[in-house]
Design a protein around this motif. Sequence first.
Motif, short mmCIF file in Angstrom:
data_model
loop_
_atom_site.label_atom_id
_atom_site.label_comp_id
_atom_site.label_asym_id
_atom_site.label_seq_id
_atom_site.Cartn_x
_atom_site.Cartn_y
_atom_site.Cartn_z
N GLY A 1 -4.43 18.54 -17.04
CA GLY A 1 -3.41 17.76 -16.29
C GLY A 1 -3.44 17.79 -14.80
N LYS A 2 -3.99 19.07 -14.13
CA LYS A 2 -3.91 19.35 -12.74
C LYS A 2 -5.03 18.57 -12.17
CE LYS A 2 -1.63 23.67 -12.44
NZ LYS A 2 -1.82 25.11 -12.40
N ASP A 3 -6.34 18.27 -13.08
CA ASP A 3 -7.39 17.61 -12.52
C ASP A 3 -7.04 16.02 -12.50
OD1 ASP A 3 -8.75 19.88 -12.19
OD2 ASP A 3 -9.95 20.07 -14.03
N GLU A 4 -6.45 15.77 -13.38
CA GLU A 4 -6.13 14.30 -13.90
C GLU A 4 -5.05 14.01 -12.56
OE1 GLU A 4 -4.86 11.51 -17.20
OE2 GLU A 4 -5.55 13.47 -17.73
N ALA A 5 -4.19 14.73 -12.25
CA ALA A 5 -3.15 14.44 -11.12
C ALA A 5 -4.07 14.39 -9.71
CB ALA A 5 -2.09 15.39 -11.16
N LYS A 6 -4.76 15.37 -9.50
CA LYS A 6 -5.43 15.40 -8.23
C LYS A 6 -6.33 13.90 -8.27
CE LYS A 6 -8.90 18.09 -5.74
NZ LYS A 6 -9.90 19.19 -5.92
N ALA A 7 -7.24 13.70 -9.35
CA ALA A 7 -8.03 12.55 -9.32
C ALA A 7 -6.93 11.10 -8.96
CB ALA A 7 -8.54 12.41 -10.62
N ILE A 8 -5.88 11.22 -9.60
CA ILE A 8 -4.96 10.01 -9.23
C ILE A 8 -4.55 9.83 -7.75
CG2 ILE A 8 -2.47 9.19 -9.73
CD1 ILE A 8 -2.87 10.27 -12.64
N LYS A 9 -4.23 11.06 -7.19
CA LYS A 9 -3.93 11.25 -5.80
C LYS A 9 -5.07 10.88 -4.95
CE LYS A 9 -0.11 14.25 -6.18
NZ LYS A 9 0.71 15.53 -5.65
N GLU A 10 -6.39 11.30 -5.30
CA GLU A 10 -7.55 10.91 -4.49
C GLU A 10 -7.92 9.52 -4.42
OE1 GLU A 10 -10.36 13.73 -6.15
OE2 GLU A 10 -9.62 15.61 -4.94
N ASN A 11 -7.75 9.05 -5.60
CA ASN A 11 -8.07 7.51 -5.83
C ASN A 11 -6.77 6.70 -4.89
OD1 ASN A 11 -10.36 8.22 -7.52
ND2 ASN A 11 -9.10 7.74 -9.41
N ALA A 12 -5.65 7.11 -4.96
CA ALA A 12 -5.04 6.54 -4.20
C ALA A 12 -5.19 6.40 -2.80
CB ALA A 12 -3.57 6.88 -4.39
N GLU A 13 -5.52 7.65 -2.19
CA GLU A 13 -5.83 7.84 -1.00
C GLU A 13 -6.99 7.06 -0.58
OE1 GLU A 13 -6.10 12.00 -0.05
OE2 GLU A 13 -4.21 12.51 -0.63
N LYS A 14 -8.09 6.86 -1.40
CA LYS A 14 -9.04 6.12 -1.24
C LYS A 14 -8.82 4.54 -1.20
CE LYS A 14 -12.66 9.31 -3.47
NZ LYS A 14 -13.66 9.43 -4.59
N ALA B 1 -9.24 2.17 2.01
CA ALA B 1 -10.18 1.01 2.06
C ALA B 1 -9.37 -0.48 2.48
CB ALA B 1 -10.58 0.75 0.63
N HIS B 2 -8.08 -0.09 2.47
CA HIS B 2 -7.22 -1.57 2.88
C HIS B 2 -6.91 -1.08 4.30
CE1 HIS B 2 -7.71 -2.62 -1.13
NE2 HIS B 2 -6.54 -3.18 -1.39
N GLN C 1 0.71 -1.26 -0.08
CA GLN C 1 0.09 0.03 0.03
C GLN C 1 0.71 1.28 0.00
OE1 GLN C 1 -3.20 0.15 -0.30
NE2 GLN C 1 -3.17 -1.90 -0.95
N SER C 2 1.93 1.39 1.02
CA SER C 2 2.73 2.55 0.82
C SER C 2 3.33 2.61 -0.32
CB SER C 2 3.40 2.72 2.12
OG SER C 2 4.42 1.62 1.78
N LYS C 3 4.04 1.78 -1.07
CA LYS C 3 4.76 1.81 -2.45
C LYS C 3 3.55 2.28 -3.32
CE LYS C 3 8.58 -1.14 -1.46
NZ LYS C 3 9.49 -2.02 -2.00
N GLN C 4 2.45 1.93 -3.14
CA GLN C 4 1.20 1.90 -4.40
C GLN C 4 0.88 3.59 -4.06
OE1 GLN C 4 -2.19 -0.22 -3.90
NE2 GLN C 4 -3.48 0.97 -5.54
N GLU C 5 0.92 4.11 -3.01
CA GLU C 5 0.43 5.53 -2.71
C GLU C 5 1.54 6.35 -3.36
OE1 GLU C 5 -1.59 8.54 0.16
OE2 GLU C 5 -1.12 6.82 0.81
N GLU C 6 3.12 5.94 -2.97
CA GLU C 6 4.11 6.75 -3.38
C GLU C 6 4.12 6.62 -4.97
OE1 GLU C 6 7.98 5.24 -1.98
OE2 GLU C 6 7.00 5.14 0.03
#
Length: 93
Positions: free
Chosen positions: A75-88, A92-93, A24-29
């Motif tokens: 690009g900024k919106d996409e980057a934000k979505a990637i980070k938010e999905n990783a946090e979710k 979840a785990h 998980q931590s590597k996935q978020e990184e």
Amino acid sequence: MKSIAKNALLLPILALGLGLAACQSKQEEAADKTADAVAASSDAVADSIDSQAADATGAAADKMNSKADAVRAEGKDEAKAIKENAEKAEKAH
């Protein structure tokens, strides 16, 4: 020009998919790195469009500047979505 921007934005996203098997931590990184790469890639494409706009005049220059702004925002919106999905996913785990 549109396909260049899309391709430049898709490559880092695909790289994120390869890192999903990591812990998980590597996935978020990996997601953070991917998000940063997406933002940097869109900025580079937008800078290129801005450079071309500097050589244009009138409505053509305005249209190109608007396109550059849209590419940056996407690009900024996409980057934000990637980070938010990783946090979710992390929560979840």
